[in-house]
Design an enzyme around this catalytic site. Sequence first.
Site, mmCIF file in Angstrom:
data_model
loop_
_atom_site.group_PDB
_atom_site.id
_atom_site.type_symbol
_atom_site.label_atom_id
_atom_site.label_comp_id
_atom_site.label_asym_id
_atom_site.label_seq_id
_atom_site.Cartn_x
_atom_site.Cartn_y
_atom_site.Cartn_z
ATOM 1 N N ARG A 274 -4.464 18.154 50.040
ATOM 2 C CA ARG A 274 -3.567 19.207 49.545
ATOM 3 C C ARG A 274 -4.340 20.020 48.522
ATOM 4 O O ARG A 274 -4.777 19.488 47.493
ATOM 5 C CB ARG A 274 -2.307 18.603 48.913
ATOM 6 C CG ARG A 274 -1.434 19.616 48.230
ATOM 7 C CD ARG A 274 -0.064 19.113 47.857
ATOM 8 N NE ARG A 274 0.783 18.982 49.023
ATOM 9 C CZ ARG A 274 2.125 18.952 48.985
ATOM 10 N NH1 ARG A 274 2.759 19.059 47.833
ATOM 11 N NH2 ARG A 274 2.828 18.822 50.089
ATOM 12 N N HIS B 138 1.336 24.695 56.000
ATOM 13 C CA HIS B 138 1.872 23.353 55.742
ATOM 14 C C HIS B 138 2.268 22.751 57.091
ATOM 15 O O HIS B 138 3.453 22.542 57.376
ATOM 16 C CB HIS B 138 3.068 23.454 54.796
ATOM 17 C CG HIS B 138 3.459 22.168 54.146
ATOM 18 N ND1 HIS B 138 2.751 20.987 54.320
ATOM 19 C CD2 HIS B 138 4.503 21.868 53.322
ATOM 20 C CE1 HIS B 138 3.335 20.030 53.616
ATOM 21 N NE2 HIS B 138 4.394 20.533 53.017
ATOM 22 N N GLN C 212 4.650 19.645 57.507
ATOM 23 C CA GLN C 212 6.062 19.948 57.268
ATOM 24 C C GLN C 212 6.723 20.431 58.550
ATOM 25 O O GLN C 212 7.822 20.004 58.905
ATOM 26 C CB GLN C 212 6.171 21.027 56.168
ATOM 27 C CG GLN C 212 7.579 21.447 55.854
ATOM 28 C CD GLN C 212 8.386 20.329 55.209
ATOM 29 O OE1 GLN C 212 7.955 19.724 54.240
ATOM 30 N NE2 GLN C 212 9.571 20.047 55.747
ATOM 31 N N ASP D 232 12.784 28.056 51.475
ATOM 32 C CA ASP D 232 11.823 27.382 50.595
ATOM 33 C C ASP D 232 11.881 28.124 49.259
ATOM 34 O O ASP D 232 12.465 29.209 49.161
ATOM 35 C CB ASP D 232 10.413 27.455 51.233
ATOM 36 C CG ASP D 232 9.347 26.734 50.425
ATOM 37 O OD1 ASP D 232 9.698 25.906 49.553
ATOM 38 O OD2 ASP D 232 8.145 27.006 50.645
ATOM 39 N N CYS E 71 12.402 22.503 52.989
ATOM 40 C CA CYS E 71 11.288 21.548 52.945
ATOM 41 C C CYS E 71 11.334 20.679 51.693
ATOM 42 O O CYS E 71 10.772 19.589 51.689
ATOM 43 C CB CYS E 71 9.960 22.293 53.023
ATOM 44 S SG CYS E 71 9.754 23.533 51.730
ATOM 45 N N ARG F 58 9.496 13.476 57.805
ATOM 46 C CA ARG F 58 8.103 13.635 57.386
ATOM 47 C C ARG F 58 7.317 12.360 57.702
ATOM 48 O O ARG F 58 6.180 12.390 58.144
ATOM 49 C CB ARG F 58 8.017 13.926 55.876
ATOM 50 C CG ARG F 58 8.653 15.222 55.411
ATOM 51 C CD ARG F 58 7.946 16.444 55.977
ATOM 52 N NE ARG F 58 6.521 16.419 55.711
ATOM 53 C CZ ARG F 58 5.941 16.812 54.570
ATOM 54 N NH1 ARG F 58 6.674 17.311 53.593
ATOM 55 N NH2 ARG F 58 4.621 16.755 54.413
HETATM 56 N N1 NVA Z 1 5.881 26.730 49.421
HETATM 57 C C1 NVA Z 1 5.962 25.539 48.612
HETATM 58 C C2 NVA Z 1 6.107 24.335 49.463
HETATM 59 C C3 NVA Z 1 6.213 23.044 48.722
HETATM 60 C C4 NVA Z 1 6.345 21.863 49.628
HETATM 61 C C5 NVA Z 1 4.709 25.439 47.753
HETATM 62 O O1 NVA Z 1 3.617 25.696 48.270
HETATM 63 O O2 NVA Z 1 4.836 25.131 46.573
HETATM 64 N N1 CP Z 2 7.925 19.316 51.328
HETATM 65 C C1 CP Z 2 6.855 18.788 50.699
HETATM 66 O O1 CP Z 2 5.705 18.944 51.135
HETATM 67 O O2 CP Z 2 7.174 18.095 49.590
HETATM 68 P P1 CP Z 2 6.145 17.531 48.527
HETATM 69 O O3 CP Z 2 5.549 18.721 47.816
HETATM 70 O O4 CP Z 2 6.978 16.681 47.610
HETATM 71 O O5 CP Z 2 5.080 16.750 49.235
#
Ligand code: NVA
Ligand code: CP
Length: 307
Positions: A103, A130, A133, A224, A264, A292
Site C-alpha cells: 500500500r 484499489h 477492493q 467513498d 469501501c 475482502r
Molecule cells: N479513496 C480512499 C480509499 C480508502 C480505502 C483512500 O485512498 O483513502
Molecule cells: N477499504 C479499505 O481498503 O479499508 P482499509 O483502508 O481499512 O484497508
Amino acid sequence: MNSLTGRDLLTLNDLSSDELTGLLDLAAKLKAGEVAPQCPGKVLGLLFSKASTRTRVSFSVAMYQMGGQIVDLNPSVTQVGRGEPLVDTARVLDRYVDAIAIRTFEQSDLQTFADCAEIPVINALTDLAHPCQTLADLQTMHEAFGQLAGLTLTYIGDGNNVAHSLMLGCALAGVHVRIATPENFEPLPEITELAKQLAGDRSDVVLTPDVKAASEGAHALYTDVWASMGQETEADDRAPIFADYQINDKLIGLADPESIVLHCLPAHRGEEITEAAMEGSHSRIWDQAENRMHAQKALLASLLGLV
Ligand code: NVA
Ligand code: CP
C-alpha cells in the site's frame, strides 16, 4: 479456474474477464466452505505506507486461515522508512517472502517493486487504484443479484483510486458503470478510456455530474470519502463542492427497488453517506467488508499456485 501462479495484481486490467470471473467463483466457494486451500510455510509480506484496517487484517487472517503467515514490513520498522532504495528492498524481500502486498502512494513505485521482484506483487491500494477492493465489491454484487453482467453500478463522489478500479472491474464483468462526480473531480481520462475499451459493447461506462440521473434504476449505489489519504488538507475546501454527492434515502429512492448500498470504508457519516443509508435495509456494507477476506484469500490461493 485459470491459475494466476506467480503473477502480479497491480491493476485490475492485469486480469482477463475469465480470470476475474474465476477469482470471484473461487471467493464464493471459499466463503461457503466448499474449498479450503492450504499454504503451510508460505509468508506474505505487508508493506504498507498508509493506514489500513480492512486490507491489512483481511490479508493477515486469510494467510493464517490457510496455514501461512504474514510479516509486517511497515516502513516505520524497516529501512524503507529511512530511505533504502526501493529497488534494493525489492530484490532482498523477493528472497524472503512468497508474495507481497503493498500500500503506497505512487503506482510507479509499485511497478518498480514488481519489476525488481519475481514473487507475486499485490496492489493493496495506491493513489491510482484499489483492485482488491473491487474484487470484494463485485463478489458482494454477485451475492445480492446472482449475476453481474447487465447490472448497473453508480459510483458517487470523487473520481479516485476506488472509482478507477471499479470502472475497470465493472467493465471486465459486463456491469454498466456510471460515475457521478463534481466537475474537475472526474476519473483520469486514460482510466475512462481503458474501461471503455475493456467494456467493449458489453456494458456502458458513463461519466456525469448529475448524481440524480446517475442513480435512477441503479442496482448498486457506491461511494467513498470525498478526500482520500494524502488529501487531508483539501478536505475543508472539498466539502461544499461535494455536498450533493451523498448517498441518502432520496437517492436510494431513485435507484432500483432492490438496490444495494456499498462503501469501501472507512466512512464519514453525514458527508458522503448518511447514517440511515449505512444502517438501512439496502446496505450491504458489512458483507462487503467481510468479502475482502474471501476475495483476497482467493487471490492469494491463485497467485501462490494453490488452486
Ligand atoms: N479513496 C480512499 C480509499 C480508502 C480505502 C483512500 O485512498 O483513502
Ligand atoms: N477499504 C479499505 O481498503 O479499508 P482499509 O483502508 O481499512 O484497508
